[in-house]
Design an enzyme around this catalytic site. Sequence first.
Site, mmCIF file in Angstrom:
data_model
loop_
_atom_site.group_PDB
_atom_site.id
_atom_site.type_symbol
_atom_site.label_atom_id
_atom_site.label_comp_id
_atom_site.label_asym_id
_atom_site.label_seq_id
_atom_site.Cartn_x
_atom_site.Cartn_y
_atom_site.Cartn_z
ATOM 1 N N GLU A 235 35.933 -52.336 48.239
ATOM 2 C CA GLU A 235 36.699 -51.767 49.347
ATOM 3 C C GLU A 235 38.103 -52.362 49.516
ATOM 4 O O GLU A 235 38.372 -53.069 50.492
ATOM 5 C CB GLU A 235 35.915 -51.931 50.655
ATOM 6 C CG GLU A 235 34.621 -51.165 50.685
ATOM 7 C CD GLU A 235 34.044 -51.024 52.111
ATOM 8 O OE1 GLU A 235 34.636 -51.592 53.048
ATOM 9 O OE2 GLU A 235 33.033 -50.330 52.272
ATOM 10 N N GLU B 235 27.268 -48.659 48.549
ATOM 11 C CA GLU B 235 26.887 -49.227 49.849
ATOM 12 C C GLU B 235 26.670 -48.094 50.836
ATOM 13 O O GLU B 235 27.404 -47.100 50.820
ATOM 14 C CB GLU B 235 28.008 -50.086 50.454
ATOM 15 C CG GLU B 235 27.974 -51.531 50.141
ATOM 16 C CD GLU B 235 28.989 -52.320 50.977
ATOM 17 O OE1 GLU B 235 29.210 -51.983 52.164
ATOM 18 O OE2 GLU B 235 29.558 -53.270 50.423
HETATM 19 C C1 NOJ Z 1 31.449 -52.824 53.798
HETATM 20 C C2 NOJ Z 1 31.588 -54.177 53.199
HETATM 21 O O1 NOJ Z 1 31.723 -54.097 51.807
HETATM 22 C C3 NOJ Z 1 30.456 -55.128 53.557
HETATM 23 O O2 NOJ Z 1 30.841 -56.408 53.196
HETATM 24 C C4 NOJ Z 1 30.142 -54.989 55.023
HETATM 25 O O3 NOJ Z 1 29.249 -55.961 55.463
HETATM 26 C C5 NOJ Z 1 29.608 -53.596 55.283
HETATM 27 N N1 NOJ Z 1 30.635 -52.641 54.936
HETATM 28 C C6 NOJ Z 1 29.179 -53.334 56.733
HETATM 29 O O4 NOJ Z 1 30.266 -53.474 57.580
#
Ligand code: NOJ
Length: 450
Positions: A172, A361
């Site tokens: 991200e 994710e």
């Molecule tokens: C995206 C991130 O990559 C991760 O580290 C985070 O904990 C989750 N979203 C939830 O916010």
Amino acid sequence: MSKEANLKASDFGNDFLWGVVIAAAQNEGGYKTEGRGLSIWDQFANKQGKIKGSATPSVACDFYHRYKDDLLLVKALGFKVFRFSIAWSRILPLGIGKINQEGVQFYHRLIDECLKLDLIPYVTLYHWDLPAALEKEGGWTSTHLLKWFSRYVQICTQEYGSKVKNWIVLNEPMGFTSLGYMIGKHAPGKMGLSNFLPAVHNAVMAQAEGGRIIRANVPHANIGTSFSCSEIIPATQNKKDIEAANRIDILLNRLFIEPSLGMGYPSDGFALMDKLYLHNKAWKFTERMRFDFDFIGVQNYFPVVVKYNAVIPIIQASDINAKTRKVPATDMGWEVNPNSFKNIIQQFADYPGVKKIIISENGAFYKDKIINGVINDTNRIQYFQQYLVALLKAKNSGINIAGYFAWTLMDNFEWSEGYHARFGLVHVDFKTQLRTVKQSGHWFRQFLAQ
Ligand code: NOJ
């Protein structure tokens, strides 16, 4: 019976990859153990008031010492893939210079354990934990960033490339550049365009260069990078709202993927993008920003509803949150909208250069209650069921989706939210480090077994 209740993992086909994800800074702890250098998150956490509950990632889930047991949990839940990240400052405590052999050996042990258990490792090279020593030199804004990152990637791929075939270059980039270098909510806490624009450009260059280094060093590699994304929905069909929504779409969805596809930076007359262009003379880099990724990691949590807002500088847009709109939301305040999940997957799949998508994710924070040792998180189960039904629709519509990785194995350090925002399939008691599988974890086990 509802579609959700009928759903089985086998509906996605036998080759579909089911995985679960963690990240070094959120899970490992051991922040000074065996020669690890500090990261920007260790430093940021020590600044007063930056993280809820004054939490720090120093111990987190103590995964550094408990990885063997935690991998057994991954196995017991029935996942095939384990996605984790490498902490740059364990390999190179100062980000550059001397290699820390003890840190290098830790990831060998972790990878070997995955392979022993027949879990496929997916390794993320950068999940937000820059070595603190590099931040002193400007971090992601520095013109040296690419050189520093390239060496780190060289070392990791030469070390682990014979064992690890699946790599994710960045996690991200919009997340860490905007939260860390534009609005200062995340480490390193910097703000403003003079930090954000160079950080964006360096991240765009790093994702492509990282891909090239992996390609050169790892035979038969499967190379991806991951993007946060959200379907952007204009609040009304008025021209101003639609234009505002387009600007946010550029920022949240297009900014990092388009350069990687050789399209340069998106612009569409958005003045901020023109700045990025001029600032970096980006046209000169169009070819270097491109890399032929084998897959794109799509990470989606919520859609964003956007309206024109004249008082917001630069973007002249703001979102209307889920609470105001009275739509279902997680305890993070993020709208639950499986249809928007399907739509954003489609948006990414529509780029001709995208060959394969992995949902790298997706997950939800709900305030869990532990009653007599049981966490009956039906809301999280429903969330996964609804999102998986939408995913199956997207897959059956012909999109090449190769896998789904749930965020996250266990409750962990949720960045500026500290430890209160629990996303895990497994509950962690942070005082005792006791792990308890939530009902959502049991649900996944049954779902994956069918
Ligand atoms: C995206 C991130 O990559 C991760 O580290 C985070 O904990 C989750 N979203 C939830 O916010």
